[in-house]
Write an enzyme that holds these catalytic residues in place. Structure first.
Site, PDB file in Angstrom:
ATOM      1  N   LEU A  68       0.814  -1.214   0.000  1.00  0.00           N
ATOM      2  CA  LEU A  68       0.000   0.000   0.000  1.00  0.00           C
ATOM      3  C   LEU A  68       0.845   1.259   0.000  1.00  0.00           C
ATOM      4  O   LEU A  68       0.450   2.282  -0.553  1.00  0.00           O
ATOM      5  CB  LEU A  68      -0.936   0.012   1.214  1.00  0.00           C
ATOM      6  CG  LEU A  68      -2.015  -1.066   1.263  1.00  0.00           C
ATOM      7  CD1 LEU A  68      -2.795  -0.964   2.568  1.00  0.00           C
ATOM      8  CD2 LEU A  68      -2.942  -0.962   0.070  1.00  0.00           C
TER       9      LEU A  68
ATOM     10  N   LYS B 183       1.432  -3.521   9.027  1.00  0.00           N
ATOM     11  CA  LYS B 183       2.482  -2.513   8.991  1.00  0.00           C
ATOM     12  C   LYS B 183       3.782  -3.115   9.485  1.00  0.00           C
ATOM     13  O   LYS B 183       3.847  -3.643  10.595  1.00  0.00           O
ATOM     14  CB  LYS B 183       2.082  -1.305   9.834  1.00  0.00           C
ATOM     15  CG  LYS B 183       0.829  -0.671   9.280  1.00  0.00           C
ATOM     16  CD  LYS B 183       0.487   0.606   9.959  1.00  0.00           C
ATOM     17  CE  LYS B 183      -0.735   1.216   9.294  1.00  0.00           C
ATOM     18  NZ  LYS B 183      -1.124   2.491   9.883  1.00  0.00           N
TER      19      LYS B 183
ATOM     20  N   SER C 213       5.165   2.961   1.071  1.00  0.00           N
ATOM     21  CA  SER C 213       6.506   2.802   1.635  1.00  0.00           C
ATOM     22  C   SER C 213       7.017   4.154   2.092  1.00  0.00           C
ATOM     23  O   SER C 213       6.612   5.197   1.579  1.00  0.00           O
ATOM     24  CB  SER C 213       7.476   2.219   0.602  1.00  0.00           C
ATOM     25  OG  SER C 213       7.092   0.920   0.230  1.00  0.00           O
ATOM     26  N   GLY C 214       7.926   4.127   3.034  1.00  0.00           N
ATOM     27  CA  GLY C 214       8.506   5.365   3.523  1.00  0.00           C
ATOM     28  C   GLY C 214       9.699   5.069   4.396  1.00  0.00           C
ATOM     29  O   GLY C 214      10.160   3.922   4.486  1.00  0.00           O
ATOM     30  N   GLY C 215      10.188   6.115   5.056  1.00  0.00           N
ATOM     31  CA  GLY C 215      11.374   5.965   5.879  1.00  0.00           C
ATOM     32  C   GLY C 215      11.165   5.097   7.096  1.00  0.00           C
ATOM     33  O   GLY C 215      12.129   4.659   7.715  1.00  0.00           O
ATOM     34  N   PHE C 216       9.921   4.817   7.463  1.00  0.00           N
ATOM     35  CA  PHE C 216       9.647   4.053   8.667  1.00  0.00           C
ATOM     36  C   PHE C 216       9.340   2.593   8.375  1.00  0.00           C
ATOM     37  O   PHE C 216       9.200   1.796   9.287  1.00  0.00           O
ATOM     38  CB  PHE C 216       8.462   4.672   9.413  1.00  0.00           C
ATOM     39  CG  PHE C 216       8.579   6.147   9.599  1.00  0.00           C
ATOM     40  CD1 PHE C 216       9.673   6.679  10.246  1.00  0.00           C
ATOM     41  CD2 PHE C 216       7.613   7.002   9.106  1.00  0.00           C
ATOM     42  CE1 PHE C 216       9.797   8.052  10.415  1.00  0.00           C
ATOM     43  CE2 PHE C 216       7.727   8.371   9.276  1.00  0.00           C
ATOM     44  CZ  PHE C 216       8.818   8.899   9.930  1.00  0.00           C
TER      45      PHE C 216
ATOM     46  N   THR D 158       3.729  -0.582   4.400  1.00  0.00           N
ATOM     47  CA  THR D 158       2.359  -0.916   4.771  1.00  0.00           C
ATOM     48  C   THR D 158       1.763  -1.802   3.683  1.00  0.00           C
ATOM     49  O   THR D 158       1.861  -1.481   2.500  1.00  0.00           O
ATOM     50  CB  THR D 158       1.494   0.350   4.923  1.00  0.00           C
ATOM     51  OG1 THR D 158       2.074   1.181   5.919  1.00  0.00           O
ATOM     52  CG2 THR D 158       0.081  -0.007   5.348  1.00  0.00           C
TER      53      THR D 158
ATOM     54  N   ASP E 241      -0.349  13.844  14.929  1.00  0.00           N
ATOM     55  CA  ASP E 241      -0.318  14.175  13.502  1.00  0.00           C
ATOM     56  C   ASP E 241      -1.734  14.332  12.954  1.00  0.00           C
ATOM     57  O   ASP E 241      -2.124  13.666  11.992  1.00  0.00           O
ATOM     58  CB  ASP E 241       0.445  13.093  12.723  1.00  0.00           C
ATOM     59  CG  ASP E 241       0.971  13.594  11.386  1.00  0.00           C
ATOM     60  OD1 ASP E 241       0.894  14.825  11.136  1.00  0.00           O
ATOM     61  OD2 ASP E 241       1.463  12.776  10.591  1.00  0.00           O
TER      62      ASP E 241
END
Length: 330
Positions: free
Chosen positions: A21, A46, A23-26, A29, A145
């Site tokens: 679903l 996740k 992607s990112g620095g963490f 998903t 957030d």
């Protein structure tokens, strides 16, 4: 094109990963199916990964992970408008959360730059958001957030669902210094919706109130937060001349976004209480459109009111493409 690492795999002989679903620095998903339940319903998995591979980071990350999972479990059981936590577990030093899949769209599909919403629509929207946020505050939790991307309009019943509670950000931002000490970077949030105290690493319940107020102003003016000017003497936002808004609602929003947290409503419940008399009033009639003061040369250009479109109806409910990685639904 390389296939995402977990697609096609089944975690714990239970959660079959079907597609990525986001992607990112963490981390990543995934959309998954629960093989143990009738109909194999969808859920969200996740995969959390600390940036540092240093072994000293893992125990801290594990503690943060467990704490966040406990909060999510409590909140999900407290309100149907917070995604339920189905499982959390660790495999090979990496962490996984399994959560309810939210079928719907986020509020970026309703609060659209260049489009203004009528006051009655904005009041109803903010009321719905504050009702969910009040449950979070009552559990002594600060969501760090709050922004349109983290509020979903659920397809099945049209209700607002609050997503992304942020420990994944803590885990993702774990750092280790030259003395081997582990720390967490302090500023967690999104520019424009994050007030000064939160940017300085000291979020409060009133920080969430600020973010909700900013969304209301965004919906009334059609401007993104960074397009609004501040009074150079007070630091307060200049926005009312850009909106067709009653004095009653204007005063409530002004208090929600005060520069100093002590001058705002202190909790979502307090802000919600201030909204109730406004919602019960008849829709105000504005005789003439507001005038727009000139924008100083050092400011980003704003959108003339004459070019803004009023949209009173919510858009059709669809599942949008995923943007941030840490979302509870695509």
């Amino acid at each position: 094109m390389n296939q995402p690492p977990l697609v096609g795999h089944t975690l714990r002989s239970h959660y079959h990963i079907t597609r990525l679903l986001g992607s990112g620095g963490f981390g990543d998903t995934y959309l998954a199916q629960d093989l143990d339940l009738p109909g194999k319903p969808y859920c969200v998995v996740k995969h959390l990964k600390p940036k540092s591979n240093d072994p000293a980071v893992l125990p801290i990350a594990k503690g943060l992970f467990d704490r966040e999972a406990q909060i999510l479990y409590q909140l999900g059981n407290k309100s149907e408008q917070i995604p339920k936590l189905f499982a959390h577990f660790e495999e090979n030093g990496e962490f996984y959360l399994v959560q309810e899949f939210v079928d719907g769209h986020d509020l970026t599909k309703e609060i659209i730059p260049g489009q203004i919403k009528p006051e009655n629509v904005v009041c109803k929207l903010l009321k719905d958001i504050l009702e969910v946020l009040a449950v979070v505050h009552q559990r002594n939790v600060i969501h760090r957030d709050i922004k349109p991307q983290n509020l979903m309009r659920r397809k099945s019943d049209g209700k607002i669902v609050l997503i992304d509670f942020g420990a994944v950000k803590e885990i993702g931002t774990l750092l280790i210094n030259s003395q081997g000490q582990t720390s967490v970077s302090v500023a967690i949030g999104s520019p424009g919706y994050m007030p000064n105290e939160q940017a300085n690493g000291r979020p409060r319940f009133a920080s969430n109130v600020y973010a909700v107020g900013m969304m209301g102003i965004q919906a009334l003016t059609g401007f993104l937060p960074h397009q609004l000017q501040e009074d150079p003497d007070t630091g307060e936002l200049i926005w009312r001349d850009y909106a067709q808004v009653s004095d009653e609602l204007g005063e409530v929003l002004d208090k929600m976004v005060r520069d100093h947290f002590s001058q705002r409503y202190q909790t979502a419940s307090a802000a919600l209480q201030a909204f109730m008399p406004i919602i019960e009033l008849p829709t105000p009639v504005v005789a003439t459109p507001p005038t727009i003061p000139p924008v100083p040369p050092n400011q980003s250009p704003t959108i003339p009111l004459s070019q803004l479109k009023v949209s009173s109806a919510s858009p059709a409910v669809t599942i949008p493409s995923v943007e941030p990685v840490w979302r509870w639904g695509p």
